[in-house]
Design an enzyme around this catalytic site. Structure first.
Site, PDB file in Angstrom:
ATOM      1  N   PHE A  50      21.043   7.240   7.794  1.00 33.72           N
ATOM      2  CA  PHE A  50      19.786   7.484   8.495  1.00 33.72           C
ATOM      3  C   PHE A  50      18.701   6.635   7.838  1.00 33.72           C
ATOM      4  O   PHE A  50      18.590   6.593   6.612  1.00 33.72           O
ATOM      5  CB  PHE A  50      19.428   8.972   8.452  1.00 33.72           C
ATOM      6  CG  PHE A  50      18.272   9.289   9.351  1.00 33.72           C
ATOM      7  CD1 PHE A  50      18.421   9.265  10.728  1.00 33.72           C
ATOM      8  CD2 PHE A  50      17.023   9.570   8.824  1.00 33.72           C
ATOM      9  CE1 PHE A  50      17.347   9.527  11.569  1.00 33.72           C
ATOM     10  CE2 PHE A  50      15.943   9.837   9.664  1.00 33.72           C
ATOM     11  CZ  PHE A  50      16.110   9.820  11.033  1.00 33.72           C
TER      12      PHE A  50
ATOM     13  N   ASP B 114      23.927  12.659   1.542  1.00 34.38           N
ATOM     14  CA  ASP B 114      22.962  13.255   2.459  1.00 34.38           C
ATOM     15  C   ASP B 114      23.753  14.148   3.410  1.00 34.38           C
ATOM     16  O   ASP B 114      24.652  13.666   4.118  1.00 34.38           O
ATOM     17  CB  ASP B 114      22.234  12.132   3.201  1.00 34.38           C
ATOM     18  CG  ASP B 114      21.232  12.649   4.230  1.00 34.38           C
ATOM     19  OD1 ASP B 114      21.383  13.782   4.724  1.00 34.38           O
ATOM     20  OD2 ASP B 114      20.304  11.896   4.566  1.00 34.38           O
TER      21      ASP B 114
ATOM     22  N   LYS C 139      18.218  21.318  11.243  1.00 33.39           N
ATOM     23  CA  LYS C 139      19.221  20.940  12.244  1.00 33.39           C
ATOM     24  C   LYS C 139      20.193  22.110  12.444  1.00 33.39           C
ATOM     25  O   LYS C 139      19.832  23.126  13.026  1.00 33.39           O
ATOM     26  CB  LYS C 139      19.936  19.668  11.779  1.00 33.39           C
ATOM     27  CG  LYS C 139      19.020  18.444  11.706  1.00 33.39           C
ATOM     28  CD  LYS C 139      19.794  17.223  11.220  1.00 33.39           C
ATOM     29  CE  LYS C 139      18.894  16.016  11.023  1.00 33.39           C
ATOM     30  NZ  LYS C 139      18.427  15.443  12.300  1.00 33.39           N
TER      31      LYS C 139
ATOM     32  N   ARG D 114      23.782  11.433  22.435  1.00 35.48           N
ATOM     33  CA  ARG D 114      24.342  12.353  21.431  1.00 35.48           C
ATOM     34  C   ARG D 114      24.358  13.782  21.946  1.00 35.48           C
ATOM     35  O   ARG D 114      23.412  14.243  22.595  1.00 35.48           O
ATOM     36  CB  ARG D 114      23.468  12.386  20.166  1.00 35.48           C
ATOM     37  CG  ARG D 114      23.258  11.112  19.461  1.00 35.48           C
ATOM     38  CD  ARG D 114      22.731  11.378  18.040  1.00 35.48           C
ATOM     39  NE  ARG D 114      21.502  12.172  18.013  1.00 35.48           N
ATOM     40  CZ  ARG D 114      20.855  12.486  16.889  1.00 35.48           C
ATOM     41  NH1 ARG D 114      21.327  12.106  15.700  1.00 35.48           N
ATOM     42  NH2 ARG D 114      19.737  13.191  16.926  1.00 35.48           N
TER      43      ARG D 114
END
Lengths: 397, 397
Positions: A113, A184, A210, A356
């Site tokens: 990311f 991560d 998330k 996604r």
């Protein structure tokens, strides 16, 4: 064994929506509203300053860290909550680079990311000692681990493709070459079982908004392996990481273990939402979650491939190699996703052409998957992405 | 002209308490509970990911920054909200030191809040280029500004004594010597009029949970003078400070102006409370606030000195030289403060012997001041600090 039919009613899902974007922002746990209201009214309102002790605010970053720890295989006392993921990655990388003073390469991949890469770039520039951020193709990371590498810094699950790195294997390879690892876990925590201790990860960090469903702007977490916990220097040496914050000593003394990775005042109201979110997770068996996530992912892949031939799967089919999202490539993906969202199926888009879909078994079931695939088919067969209304980009996509 | 009788009912103050600790954590604005609940339920709950655009979450750090800007004399577009004060001080200092590459001294004072000093210490260690953090007595700062000084980093109002630096004068002296300034406004924003633009400050940062009343763990803010805004490099170069965060470019490009000082995902729920808190501030005339704060401070000093001869004033009597708190020195100050708190007057204690009282005109009036002084007199005359129950220290004091 977790009963996933029982977890779904624990969320306030928007009416008429199939929410396949929990890999970006999880939905509201039903109990979070009351928990946040209690913190605002009963704690802040009635206790004011005394809430730091009486309501336990000061102890929350460690207590919540321990609860996240169970989900990522971290022992109690090795995870602490605070700041944002960007800041936690910076802390981990700064500490790790100091532990490998003779090496100059930070190895990452092009699927990481961007904020992790940007933070590394910023740190390297601040250090001014000729470090290099080397970004290679995700499949080739292992080939690039050599004696020059100080730190292997990777996101376990690729935010675009959903491809999953082999954390144990890459960590072994890094250690064999004398390098450290930073993982991560943004797309791992709450998405699949992680075992930072067993894989030997040196540092890990993740976010809680998330798959963990702690809400927009929820704080991040950081893990430091116990073998490093008393030596890692927190470059961001804030007062709450001090050994005795309330002694107000003029010089910094790092706190014990993971405490030193605290920086400033923790976000009490956001932590209340995180606490409510973790109440749900406390009852979840991660192996069962993983099995269900993969089954639902398989079903979505099968349904979409049967109905939408124009969409090309980019997520690995092999279970071992994927996280908890399914992504498809489609040139008109941005507009197609807007059309899909307008019909109540929320996924998201990542440039240049990736659609996604996050699979979160806590609130998504087979019916949602089939229904979503059916609506996607309507969008594709109707070429609904041609509608100019769906082609306009907003600030956040 | 602000009507302070009208602002008091805008706060939910705890029953039977006189709250003189707004310099540590401000009380709950009555509208904040509903505002936070709306963000949780109507925005996060109903909009989920689409809240970033539809509810304006992504734009909030700048919008809230502009509203804080008015209180500190910063033009629109020069202040942004996020992270903690520790992190914002680090960003400012890292940027400033890069702008003075040939100088090695960070000048601060022994009255600065420890986290600012700790963050500087951490940055200096990370840089590894022989910078020195020089902490001198607050009264002597100007004498130590010379051609070696890269940055003068000060908190305008001393967190223990309430002594106020002359920001304009010290900034002039710093500039005359070729140094830059970083002003920590933790005890200034919402406490007194600040004019970062007129005084020529290069950088400023502050928190919003003290006088601004945005709640426990509320985000910080940072100001960068427009003349530096396009050149200052954000050492913490997170994705939301990127020129195009949602293009997910592999390399960092700093955003325009103050935007580059953003780092990670902003704390949406905490920002909702901050927004409600600022609704009150929008109607406040800062000159009127200052006049009332000084009058109430004078009254408190007069009342306490008349009633409690054992307490020695440490806050400057001269208006120009003080902030919005009044502090007294007393050897048994810790236990005396506990006894006072047990009687419903909340101030706080800072080691080794300082009793602090914050004066916040938005919700404190003459009656509170007189009443608090009377209860303090009872504590002192009754030697209530001798009670062992008041001598026990909790984790947070």
């Amino acid at each position: 064994m977790t009963d996933f039919a029982a977890t779904r009613p624990l969320f306030d899902l928007p009416e008429g929506v199939i929410y396949l974007d929990g890999n970006s922002l999880g939905p509201l746990p039903r109990a979070a509203a009351a928990r946040v209201a209690r913190t605002v009214t009963r704690e802040w309102g009635e206790m004011v300053i005394t809430g730091w002790n009486r309501a336990g605010w000061m102890a929350q970053p460690r207590a919540l860290g321990d609860r996240i720890g169970r989900l990522i295989g971290a022992a109690p006392g090795t995870v602490v909550v605070g700041d944002t993921l960007s800041v936690k990655v910076y802390q981990a990388l700064a500490a790790a680079l100091e532990m490998r003073p003779d090496r100059r390469v930070v190895l990452s991949d092009t699927g990481n990311f961007p904020t992790d890469l940007y933070m590394a770039e910023g740190l390297i520039s601040t250090l001014g000692r000729g470090h290099e951020l080397k970004c290679v193709a995700p499949e080739t990371v292992e080939d690039h681990i050599d004696g020059e590498v100080a730190v292997v810094m990777l996101t376990e699950v690729d935010y675009r493709t959903g491809r999953r790195h082999d954390m144990a294997r890459l960590t072994r390879a890094a250690h064999a070459a004398g390098a450290l690892t930073i993982w991560d876990l943004a797309h791992s925590a709450g998405a699949l079982p992680v075992d930072v201790a067993a894989t030997g990860a040196d540092f890990a960090a993740g976010c809680t908004y998330k798959y963990l469903n702690a809400g927009p702007g929820a704080p991040a977490f950081i893990y430091v392996a116990p073998r490093h916990a008393e030596t890692a220097r927190p470059a961001l040496s804030g007062w709450l990481g001090h050994a005795a914050p309330f002694d107000f000593e003029p010089a910094y003394r790092a706190g014990r273990g993971i405490d030193r990775m605290r920086v400033g005042t923790p976000p009490v109201i956001q932590m209340a939402a995180l606490e409510a979110a973790l109440d749900i997770w406390d009852g979840v068996d991660m192996a069962a979650l993983r099995a269900r996530s993969l089954a639902l992912g398989d079903l979505f892949i099968a349904e979409v491939e049967a109905r939408c031939p124009a969409l090309a799967l980019v997520t690995p089919r092999v279970h071992r190699d994927r996280g908890s999202q399914v992504s498809f490539r489609f040139a008109e993906g941005f507009a197609a996703m807007q059309a899909l969202i307008a019909r109540g199926v929320i996924g998201d888009f990542r440039a240049p052409d990736i659609m996604r879909f996050g699979i979160a078994p806590l609130y998504i079931g087979e019916d949602d998957i089939r229904h979503a695939a059916g609506i996607l088919q309507e969008v594709m067969e109707g070429r609904l992405w041609d509608d100019p209304a769906y082609r306009q980009r907003a600030a956040v996509t």
